[in-house]
Design an enzyme around this catalytic site. Structure first.
Site, short mmCIF file in Angstrom:
data_model
loop_
_atom_site.label_atom_id
_atom_site.label_comp_id
_atom_site.label_asym_id
_atom_site.label_seq_id
_atom_site.Cartn_x
_atom_site.Cartn_y
_atom_site.Cartn_z
N ASP A 1 0.85 -1.18 0.00
CA ASP A 1 0.00 0.00 0.00
C ASP A 1 0.89 1.23 0.00
O ASP A 1 2.05 1.18 0.44
CB ASP A 1 -0.93 0.02 1.22
CG ASP A 1 -1.95 1.13 1.13
OD1 ASP A 1 -2.67 1.22 0.11
OD2 ASP A 1 -2.04 1.94 2.07
N GLU B 1 0.78 5.76 0.48
CA GLU B 1 0.09 7.01 0.79
C GLU B 1 0.75 8.08 -0.05
O GLU B 1 1.93 7.97 -0.40
CB GLU B 1 0.17 7.34 2.28
CG GLU B 1 -0.43 6.30 3.21
CD GLU B 1 -1.88 5.96 2.96
OE1 GLU B 1 -2.63 6.82 2.44
OE2 GLU B 1 -2.28 4.84 3.29
N HIS C 1 -4.59 10.53 5.70
CA HIS C 1 -3.48 9.80 6.33
C HIS C 1 -2.80 10.53 7.48
O HIS C 1 -2.05 9.94 8.23
CB HIS C 1 -2.45 9.37 5.30
CG HIS C 1 -1.97 10.45 4.39
ND1 HIS C 1 -1.35 11.60 4.83
CD2 HIS C 1 -2.03 10.55 3.04
CE1 HIS C 1 -1.04 12.36 3.80
NE2 HIS C 1 -1.45 11.75 2.70
N HIS D 1 -5.62 6.27 7.44
CA HIS D 1 -4.96 5.38 6.50
C HIS D 1 -3.45 5.43 6.76
O HIS D 1 -2.90 6.47 7.06
CB HIS D 1 -5.23 5.82 5.06
CG HIS D 1 -6.61 5.55 4.61
ND1 HIS D 1 -6.88 4.71 3.57
CD2 HIS D 1 -7.80 6.00 5.05
CE1 HIS D 1 -8.19 4.65 3.39
NE2 HIS D 1 -8.77 5.44 4.28
N ASP E 1 -2.42 -0.64 6.56
CA ASP E 1 -3.32 -1.07 5.49
C ASP E 1 -2.79 -2.34 4.81
O ASP E 1 -3.57 -3.20 4.43
CB ASP E 1 -3.52 0.05 4.47
CG ASP E 1 -4.39 1.18 5.02
OD1 ASP E 1 -4.81 1.10 6.19
OD2 ASP E 1 -4.64 2.14 4.28
#
Length: 176
Positions: free
Chosen positions: A11, A13, A61, A156, A161
């Site tokens: 994942d 960000e 986030h 997040h 995640d």
């Protein structure tokens, strides 16, 4: 479904939604999925995006430019990241988004694209839509549907995640 000796949940960000408009990665999280389905080795890195973080992204986030400006740039961490994922099949929720950003970052450092390093990609968003037609398919919705404890995830985060994605992937692949 691709088979390989190594699966990695991944994942990212970002500073915003559009790498083609200059948005950049701010965090990469990866968790190896062992053959028994358990999480294995992990990789996590915050990244200096060399630009401000959009207000909308920061709400998702929680990372601000102030928090990221002292982190290494993507060019500084690309080698370690690529070594971690090399030869693996990546398990990504909404792969188009993450791969788009990763490919944009790799292009900035003349390192090719993700396909040069990985065996393939399994998109759990697409998998969820196939296995659970008509039902919500966000990571949050899947955690709720599969009764996965996501209480530690207030915002997040690439690593948390990825950890949740390991569990989601295991349960999705058990569905008929």
């Amino acid at each position: 479904m691709p088979t390989c000796s190594r699966l990695i949940a991944l994942d990212t960000e970002t500073t915003g939604l559009y790498p083609q408009c200059g948005d950049r990665l701010i965090s990469i999280g990866c968790v190896e999925i062992l053959t028994n389905g358990e999480p294995g080795a992990s990789y996590h890195q915050l990244i200096n995006p060399q630009r401000p973080v959009s207000v909308g992204a920061q709400r998702v986030h929680g990372y601000s430019w102030e928090m990221l400006k002292s982190q290494p740039r993507f060019a500084d961490i690309a080698g370690d990241f690529l070594n971690f994922i090399e030869g693996a099949t990546l398990v990504i929720h909404n792969a188009r988004f993450d791969i788009g950003f990763l490919n944009a970052e790799l292009a900035t450092v003349n390192r090719g694209c993700m396909a040069d390093y990985c065996e393939g990609v399994i998109d759990t968003l697409m998998l969820a839509r196939q296995k659970r037609p008509g039902k919500a398919a966000s990571l949050d919705a899947l955690c709720k549907a599969f009764k996965i404890d996501a209480s530690g995830r207030t915002l997040h985060g690439a690593l948390i995640d990825s950890m949740l994605l390991v569990q989601v992937y295991n349960l999705l692949t058990k569905l008929p």
